[in-house]
Enzyme design. Structure first.
Site, PDB file in Angstrom:
ATOM      1  N   ARG A 119       0.836  -1.206   0.000  1.00  0.00           N
ATOM      2  CA  ARG A 119       0.000   0.000   0.000  1.00  0.00           C
ATOM      3  C   ARG A 119       0.871   1.256   0.000  1.00  0.00           C
ATOM      4  NH1 ARG A 119      -4.806   1.679   4.322  1.00  0.00           N
ATOM      5  NH2 ARG A 119      -5.138   3.768   3.466  1.00  0.00           N
ATOM      6  N   ASN A 134     -10.569  -4.515  -1.434  1.00  0.00           N
ATOM      7  CA  ASN A 134     -10.482  -3.495  -2.486  1.00  0.00           C
ATOM      8  C   ASN A 134      -9.496  -3.896  -3.586  1.00  0.00           C
ATOM      9  OD1 ASN A 134     -12.263  -1.391  -1.680  1.00  0.00           O
ATOM     10  ND2 ASN A 134     -10.885  -0.949   0.042  1.00  0.00           N
ATOM     11  N   CYS A 161     -19.199  -2.413   0.680  1.00  0.00           N
ATOM     12  CA  CYS A 161     -18.386  -1.246   1.017  1.00  0.00           C
ATOM     13  C   CYS A 161     -19.075  -0.526   2.170  1.00  0.00           C
ATOM     14  CB  CYS A 161     -18.261  -0.323  -0.202  1.00  0.00           C
ATOM     15  SG  CYS A 161     -17.243   1.150   0.082  1.00  0.00           S
ATOM     16  N   HIS A 180     -16.666   3.210  -4.824  1.00  0.00           N
ATOM     17  CA  HIS A 180     -15.807   4.371  -4.630  1.00  0.00           C
ATOM     18  C   HIS A 180     -16.010   5.432  -5.713  1.00  0.00           C
ATOM     19  CE1 HIS A 180     -12.788   2.210  -1.750  1.00  0.00           C
ATOM     20  NE2 HIS A 180     -14.038   2.204  -1.312  1.00  0.00           N
ATOM     21  N   TYR A 220     -14.507   9.835  -2.120  1.00  0.00           N
ATOM     22  CA  TYR A 220     -13.554   9.449  -3.159  1.00  0.00           C
ATOM     23  C   TYR A 220     -13.665  10.337  -4.398  1.00  0.00           C
ATOM     24  CZ  TYR A 220     -12.348   5.245  -0.567  1.00  0.00           C
ATOM     25  OH  TYR A 220     -11.889   4.378   0.392  1.00  0.00           O
TER      26      TYR A 220
END
Length: 421
Positions: free
Chosen positions: A90, A144, A164, A194, A244
């Protein structure tokens, strides 16, 4: 009822455990299996999970294991919450795109594509093993990028639905502002994972009165502050976009901010270190307050409600999920995965009818859907050219020079996870 959590060693898991314990009348879990290859983390999380169950008087059995096949054997539902490559991957996803002037984020843009390429093959392997163990088991995907992962699962014929926490978070937020129970708030929530907008907020159910104009008039400043978008923009849109959308509506501003502060991955990694120390305390028997800062708010409520409805329990009949479009949004392919309210009590989630979508939103949805199609192709078949095509199609990239540079960086940083690289 047996449930299995893949990625059970996540620091998220005590949030989920707390929900299972509190909402045991909605979802009566008799056996909960936490499976994770990281034995040290799993031991800490599993110990806390058992103490939470004991504190709240839940007599269900909690099992921890690194044996995936044993974990999914006989499971009625399998929840996926894994992170291939961990926080180190990440951190990469959130940094190298910034070198090219693009948003560095773990679920969208170039970083989101990198995560999809690492994740889809692993998830499909897990799903096949679930199918062999119990073809009737539901797979609930919280991993995700949920839209792409769920699309991969559905295309492979798995009994899957994506989940989500954005919608349930907004539902709880609006309920608090309105002074009503969350169950009384129904969202006209439309888009892709998102990439969603609340086009109406209804009281009492799908046919209830729309109070979104009232929310924006009375609480627009607070809502805008949460989204980190200007209040006048919300007034012009007349909708509430998910947070987002800031990556799209304020791309250059966000890139500037991200270049001047530590990455979210670095913050989360430090938070996880603190949480794991806490989890090791044998006196701790509830989720710590720090966990609220980790993310995933209301994940447990959403997961319990969805699993209960899918398995014939007491879950809500209408929930926001990620599932096949099937003509719901006529400007998208039937096999696009959309995020909308759906009836979830049947064999497959059935999206509720959606009002005509403003071209301002429909155009962006169509663009990102095309990107997701190319991203899934790259995840399934590999190859530098497929990665380049997906990046070129993404509205947060879109220029061939950026796409070339990002492709090189993506492959370089992810070779160990890409069989074809």
């Amino acid at each position: 009822m047996k449930l299995t959590v893949v990625g059970g060693g996540s620091t998220y898991t005590p949030e989920l455990i707390d929900g299972f314990a509190r909402l045991r009348d909605t979802l009566p879990v008799r056996e909960l299996v936490l499976v994770d290859p990281a034995a040290d983390r799993l031991e800490l999380v599993g110990g806390l999970a058992r103490r939470i169950f004991a504190r709240q008087g839940h007599d269900g059995r909690i099992v921890t294991t690194s044996d995936l096949d044993a974990a999914v054997d006989g499971a009625d539902a399998v929840l996926l919450q894994l992170r291939v490559g961990g926080q180190a991957a990440r951190q990469q996803d959130e940094t190298w795109p910034l070198e090219c002037g693009c948003v560095g984020q773990e679920t969208t843009g170039a970083g989101g594509l990198a995560k999809a390429l690492r994740t889809v093959p692993v998830v499909l392997d897990i799903a096949e093993r679930v199918r062999r163990a119990n073809p009737d088991a539901w797979i609930i995907d919280f991993t995700n990028p949920v839209g792409i992962v769920t699309r991969a699962l559905l295309r492979a014929g798995h009994r899957a639905v994506g989940l989500c926490n954005v919608a349930i978070g907004l539902q709880r937020k609006f309920a608090g502002l309105l002074g009503v129970a969350p169950a009384d708030v129904h969202l006209d929530h439309v888009g892709l994972n998102h990439l969603t907008w609340e086009t109406a907020v209804r009281l009492g159910g799908p046919e209830g009165a729309d109070v979104l104009p009232r929310l924006l008039a009375e609480h627009g400043d607070a809502i805008a502050a949460d989204l980190r978008l200007p209040r006048p923009l919300l007034d012009r849109l007349g909708t509430v976009p998910s947070y987002y959308l800031r990556y799209y509506y304020a791309h250059d501003e966000v890139v500037g901010e991200l270049r001047t502060k530590p990455s979210r991955a670095a913050e989360v990694a430090e938070m996880e270190r603190q949480l794991l120390r806490m989890y090791g305390d044998p006196a701790l028997d509830e989720k710590p307050a720090l966990l609220a800062e980790r993310g995933g708010a209301y994940y447990s409520e959403a997961a319990v409600d969805l699993a209960a409805a899918l398995l014939g329990g007491a879950g809500s009949p209408y929930q926001v999920v990620n599932t096949y479009n099937r003509g719901t949004l006529p400007f998208l392919p039937d096999d696009a995965v959309i995020e909308v309210p759906a009836a979830v009590g049947g064999k497959v989630p059935a999206p509720l009818p959606v009002a005509d979508v403003d071209p301002l939103y429909a155009g962006l949805m169509a663009n990102v859907t095309a990107y997701e199609d190319l991203a899934l192709d790259a995840a399934l078949r590999g190859g530098r050219e497929r990665v380049f095509r997906a990046l070129l199609a993404h509205p947060l990239v879109g220029q061939y020079g950026y796409a070339e540079q990002l492709t090189d960086r993506l492959v370089a940083h992810n070779r160990e996870h890409l069989a074809w690289a």
